[in-house]
Scaffold this active site. Structure first.
Site, PDB file in Angstrom:
ATOM      1  N   GLU A  97      -6.939   5.470   1.566  1.00  0.00           N
ATOM      2  CA  GLU A  97      -7.013   6.153   0.037  1.00  0.00           C
ATOM      3  C   GLU A  97      -8.239   7.053  -0.008  1.00  0.00           C
ATOM      4  OE1 GLU A  97      -6.205   2.673  -2.018  1.00  0.00           O
ATOM      5  OE2 GLU A  97      -7.193   3.415  -3.921  1.00  0.00           O
ATOM      6  N   ARG A 150      -7.013  10.533  -0.504  1.00  0.00           N
ATOM      7  CA  ARG A 150      -6.625  10.882  -1.760  1.00  0.00           C
ATOM      8  C   ARG A 150      -7.925  10.970  -2.699  1.00  0.00           C
ATOM      9  NH1 ARG A 150      -3.159   6.447  -3.671  1.00  0.00           N
ATOM     10  NH2 ARG A 150      -3.329   5.708  -1.596  1.00  0.00           N
ATOM     11  N   HIS A 177       0.517  -5.113   2.466  1.00  0.00           N
ATOM     12  CA  HIS A 177      -1.015  -4.699   2.847  1.00  0.00           C
ATOM     13  C   HIS A 177      -1.974  -5.823   2.414  1.00  0.00           C
ATOM     14  CE1 HIS A 177      -4.249  -2.384   3.592  1.00  0.00           C
ATOM     15  NE2 HIS A 177      -4.872  -2.189   2.352  1.00  0.00           N
ATOM     16  N   HIS A 178      -1.672  -6.509   1.416  1.00  0.00           N
ATOM     17  CA  HIS A 178      -2.781  -7.227   1.018  1.00  0.00           C
ATOM     18  C   HIS A 178      -2.127  -8.654   0.218  1.00  0.00           C
ATOM     19  CE1 HIS A 178      -6.942  -8.460   0.296  1.00  0.00           C
ATOM     20  NE2 HIS A 178      -6.429  -9.006  -0.744  1.00  0.00           N
ATOM     21  N   HIS A 201       0.798  -1.044   0.146  1.00  0.00           N
ATOM     22  CA  HIS A 201       0.289  -0.072   0.021  1.00  0.00           C
ATOM     23  C   HIS A 201       0.987   1.248   0.083  1.00  0.00           C
ATOM     24  CE1 HIS A 201      -2.914   2.965   1.088  1.00  0.00           C
ATOM     25  NE2 HIS A 201      -3.789   1.974   0.998  1.00  0.00           N
ATOM     26  N   ARG A 209      -2.678   0.888  -6.635  1.00  0.00           N
ATOM     27  CA  ARG A 209      -1.806   1.011  -5.546  1.00  0.00           C
ATOM     28  C   ARG A 209      -0.290   0.586  -5.760  1.00  0.00           C
ATOM     29  NH1 ARG A 209      -5.619  -1.723  -0.893  1.00  0.00           N
ATOM     30  NH2 ARG A 209      -6.685   0.368  -0.600  1.00  0.00           N
ATOM     31  N   ARG A 215      -4.922  -5.491  -6.037  1.00  0.00           N
ATOM     32  CA  ARG A 215      -6.485  -5.574  -5.330  1.00  0.00           C
ATOM     33  C   ARG A 215      -6.778  -4.020  -5.335  1.00  0.00           C
ATOM     34  NH1 ARG A 215      -8.551  -3.779  -1.023  1.00  0.00           N
ATOM     35  NH2 ARG A 215      -6.628  -3.941   0.337  1.00  0.00           N
TER      36      ARG A 215
END
Ligand code: ADP
Length: 925
Positions: free
Chosen positions: A732, A735, A859-860, A719, A756, A899
């Protein structure tokens, strides 16, 4: 008339009105007014069906001035155009034979600016209420105080015109009238502040003008009541003798009744903990003959006839009934007929009970709702003592259980406990008792203590359940039979459990951590879905095809098309499923990689994770779904190739078998498992992670041992915007709300709304390998998360961009030029430099200006076990493993190589529901 019970005796009030009995409906917030405080039809119906047998109905508090509403959906009496709506309520109540009394108030410093169009609330003094995030109010000028009294007078006049039999002056709940009397909120130095005598002037002036209006416009027996909170916790604060002083003064002027505002009829002091005497006893012993002529109303915990009789036996003249009147519109008839009532509401009966939608969602009511089709676990009745240990806190609690519920939670006497803690305890205790469950929201600002208390209560329940099994001749260690075992209590696990339960399955959730919520609780931005009814309501034109295409493009065309199709198709129904479960995501924003506003989030724009988990947990509690915390699944068991249960291990290393035909693995991703991350992506060694400790990927291993296949394991998302000292993710939505990314050189360097992976790569390519996220006050106002970051101390802030640049050690001219150029792009809605096309919301030109230093973090994990569109786990050859289901981040394929923000919540809810449905159907075949 039945005179066998004193509750049916009539009462003549001092000014002449006659109440036909001693029962009144308590004023309760329903949140059912229109946005401007006008009365709705639902509200009229709600009062109509509850009036009749009760002596009087006290209608919920009505704000007298447009700076006065203390909660959303409050009703108003601030202008003449509110009279017709209020008249319909008065008429509805009176036509059924009860007296109609209207409570009037002003919230003062308890008003949130959002409720009054962003304006600053007013109060006696500019002192914020002692609660987290409270706004500092503006002190009323002397003229404004006079005007405020006139406004109370106008409100009384309007109540008379609307046909009410009386008004109740709301001098309680720390609202404006109480604020004037309190030495904490009133620090004025004019005639309205200072001495107790001066502080009493405002309530007395409100009473005086009420009398004047009544004398001029109403009949002689117009009812004038006064509600008061006997004490407040604030230091300095109102103490019981202060209250008596004020009540004596009010009584001298003339009152029809005084109304205690307490949670329990026989509540003792909240300040002098060592004194167990109920306040009503003290009141009766200390009041003067003048005050003794004024009847008293008691309130709190009246459910059955015996409760009301107990109130009268303790010296109250009238009793007010709250929640029981919501649950039973014909409450008075029922208790007259000696019915024994339980305080819960059948989940299917909202309309039949004439409970307005907003009230149904209100926490107190929500907690009474039960799905009557399921039965919870059984406890051995008695008192179970548990230790609570959190940081410096060490104490014991006594949990009292009946066969099916928690009846009390009490602290062991401990003089070392401070008021802050006992207040936390009281609130949490109340939440747990109302929900009949330890799984309730923690108290803000006291999370560690809350979690420790919840855990202790949960342990007491487990001990008692075990004892009950032994008492019934069973073996508590014996395998336990369920239909569906859900592993993991993140969003996917909770949605699956709720759906499986609703489909008739016996469900248990196993969670290895001490708390519910997994990594989901940290999610901030929202849930993506296209073609939803909320989008339509907002006039947003969207298409599933666009959602599909953009997700596929964001995922670098690696997404599994069948799963992605299903994901896109089912997303609107999942938004509706949440709304049906009282989790409404009706505000909409955008995230990087999406072409239109389709990220659904709560109406107050708060982070989606906490909101979602809290709503799902309420649904668990309503269904009595079992949760085993601090318990890890060590193995998924199978027989002849089909799943047959799991082996769990608890925090004391005791293991146990749970038998079930279906096991849903919803254990999340592996971002917090450095070994696994580095195994698949060596270059990510040393990166921080935004994930919670439990994101270790254990579910993947559990399923691999059954032969499950995996996909895309090397696709790990970093991220772009993570605060590095705390690993805290900067959402997010900042932004998406209009913020930009700026390098240390003061320049934008990329399209902030790109996906991302691309944004992260650009940040890593900067010489500092980090950047600043910069925004102005407009962005902050539209994002609750921004205030959270400010509170956590991450944010540099200054009144001007020049001053901000100094703080960031950045070239002032460069930053000014960057902002000017970006603002020009906003004006022309075209980014000439980096092609940003979305979230060019408004120029960044309203101080203060803010900056947070960020860099990417793990992050993921997009990869995971393979599933088919029914969420059945597939083995390496693509065949179904019977009885194994998986949903959420533990699975792979949906997101491809990247993602999109807002797609994780969509994933867990959509596939969580599906997993619950299929797992239940399979287990119950
Ligand atoms: P998702 O977003 O897919 O729902 P989350 O990360 O929010 O996933 O939640 C997954 C939950 O599963 C976490 O709370 C984690 O602690 C829990 N969990 C992971 N492995 C196990 C295990 N072996 N036994 C029990 N719970 C587990």
């Amino acid at each position: 008339m039945n005179t066998l019970t004193p509750i049916l005796n009539p009462l003549t009030l001092p000014r002449g009105a006659v109440l036909k009995n001693r029962l009144v409906m308590a004023p309760m917030t329903t949140c059912t007014g229109f946005y401007d405080g006008t009365v709705t039809r639902e509200l009229v119906d709600y009062y109509r069906v509850r009036a009749g047998t009760l002596g009087a109905v006290i209608v919920e508090c009505c704000f007298i001035d447009n700076l006065g509403p203390a909660f959303p959906g409050a009703i108003a009496i601030d202008s003449d155009n509110k009279i017709p709506g209020l008249a319909r309520i008065a008429e509805a109540i009176k036509s059924r034979g009860s007296k109609a009394i209207l409570q009037i108030y002003h919230g003062g410093r308890m008003v949130e600016p959002e409720l009054i169009g962003g304006r600053t609330p007013v109060a006696p003094s500019a002192i914020a209420a002692p609660r987290e995030g409270a706004t500092t109010p503006r002190a009323l000028t002397g003229d404004e105080v006079d005007m405020m009294i006139t406004k109370f007078g106008d409100a009384v006049n309007r109540a008379i015109k609307a046909g009410f039999d009386g008004v109740e002056i709301h001098g309680a709940n720390t609202y404006l009238i109480q604020q004037f009397y309190s030495p904490h909120s009133n620090r004025r130095e004019d005639q309205w502040g200072g001495s107790r005598e001066n502080r009493a002037r405002f309530p007395l002036a409100v009473l005086e003008i009420t009398h004047k209006m009544a004398a001029r416009f109403a009949s002689a027996d117009f009812i004038i009541g006064y509600r008061f909170s006997p004490e407040e916790l604030e230091v300095p604060g109102i103490r019981f003798d202060d209250t008596l002083y004020l009540l004596e003064k009010l009584a001298e002027r003339g009152l029809d009744y005084v109304h205690f505002s307490v949670g329990q009829l026989l509540r003792s002091s909240i300040v002098e903990h060592q004194d167990p005497t109920p306040l009503i006893e003290k009141y009766l012993a200390q009041r003067s003959p003048t005050l003794a002529k004024v009847p008293t109303i008691g309130v709190g915990g009246v459910v059955n006839k015996s409760d009301a009789e107990l109130g009268l036996a303790h010296g109250y003249d009238l009793v007010a009934i709250g929640k029981a009147c919501i649950a039973y519109p014909d409450w008075a008839d029922r208790i007259i007929n000696n019915q024994t009532l339980e305080l819960f509401i059948d989940s299917t009966q909202r309309e039949a009970l004439t409970i307005p939608e907003p009230l149904w969602r209100f926490s107190l009511v929500d907690a009474m709702i039960r799905d009557t089709s399921t039965s919870g676990r059984k406890y051995k009745p008695g008192v179970f003592q548990e230790k609570v240990e959190a940081e410096a806190l060490k104490l014991k609690i006594n949990v009292t259980l009946d066969t099916d519920r928690i009846t009390d939670i009490a602290l062991e006497q401990d003089d070392s406990l401070d008021v802050d803690f006992t207040t936390t305890f009281d609130t949490l205790r109340n939440r747990m008792l109302v929900a009949n469950s330890p799984y309730v929201d923690a108290i803000t600002g006291a999370t560690t203590q809350s979690e420790a208390l919840k855990k202790a209560v949960s342990r007491a329940l487990a001990t008692s359940s075990k004892a009950q099994v032994i008492e019934e001749g069973g073996n508590p260690e014996a395998p336990q039979q369920y239909d569906v075992v859900v592993i993991g209590s993140g969003g996917a696990g909770l949605a699956a459990a709720i759906e499986a339960c609703d489909d008739g399955a016996r469900v248990v959730i196993v969670e290895k951590m001490a708390t519910i919520g997994g990594n989901t609780i940290k999610a901030s931005v929202g849930m993506n879905a296209a073609e939803t009814r909320f989008q339509k309501l907002k006039g947003i034109h969207d298409s599933k095809t666009a959602f599909y295409d953009e997700t596929l493009k964001g995922g670098k065309f690696k997404n599994n098309p069948v799963l992605l199709k299903e994901f896109v198709e089912l997303a609107p129904a999942a938004i509706d499923w949440l709304a049906d479960h009282h989790i409404v995501l009706d505000d909409i924003t955008i995230t990087g990689g999406m072409g239109t506003d389709r990220t659904h989030r709560p109406a107050d724009r708060s982070a989606v994770g906490g909101f979602l988990i809290s709503g799902l947990v309420k649904n668990l509690n309503n269904r009595n779904i079992d949760v085993m915390l601090d318990t890890s699944v060590a193995e998924i068991l199978s027989e002849n190739g089909a799943v047959c249960g799991v082996k769990v291990v608890n925090e004391y290393n005791d293991s146990r078998i749970l038998l079930a035909k279906s096991v849903i693995v919803a254990t999340g991703g592996f971002s917090a498992n450095r070994e696994m991350v580095v195994k698949y992506r060596p270059e990510l060694d040393g990166f921080v992670t935004t994930n919670h400790k439990g994101a270790t990927g254990s579910g993947i291993g559990l399923l691999q041992r059954l032969g499950a296949g995996t996909v895309d394991m090397q696709e790990i998302q970093i991220h772009p915007t993570v605060e590095q000292t705390t690993s805290y993710l900067i959402s997010e939505s900042i932004r998406g709300g209009g913020a930009i990314l700026v390098s240390q050189a003061g320049q934008r360097f990329f399209n902030e709304m790109e996906t991302r992976d691309k944004v992260s790569a650009q940040i890593i390519a900067l010489p500092e390998k980090s950047a600043w996220i910069i925004f102005d006050d407009q962005v902050r106002r539209n994002n609750k998360a921004a205030d959270e970051y400010i509170a956590k101390g991450f944010v540099e802030q200054a009144d001007t961009p020049e001053a901000l640049a100094v703080k960031l050690n950045m070239d002032q001219n460069a930053l000014l030029a960057t902002l000017a150029r970006y603002n020009q792009f906003v004006a022309q809605q075209h980014d000439d430099d980096f092609g940003r096309q979305t979230a060019l919301r408004h120029p960044l030109n309203e101080g203060p200006f803010y900056a947070i230093r960020i860099a990417p973090g793990v992050h993921h994990t997009m990869g995971g076990v393979t599933i088919n569109p029914d969420t059945a786990v597939l083995n390496a050859d693509g065949e179904v493993i019977p009885g194994a289901w998986a949903a959420g981040e533990v699975t792979g394929g949906i997101h491809g190589a990247n993602r999109i923000g807002g797609n994780a919540i969509a994933d867990i809810i959509i596939f969580g529901i599906l997993a619950g449905r299929h797992a239940a159907a399979y287990a119950r075949r």
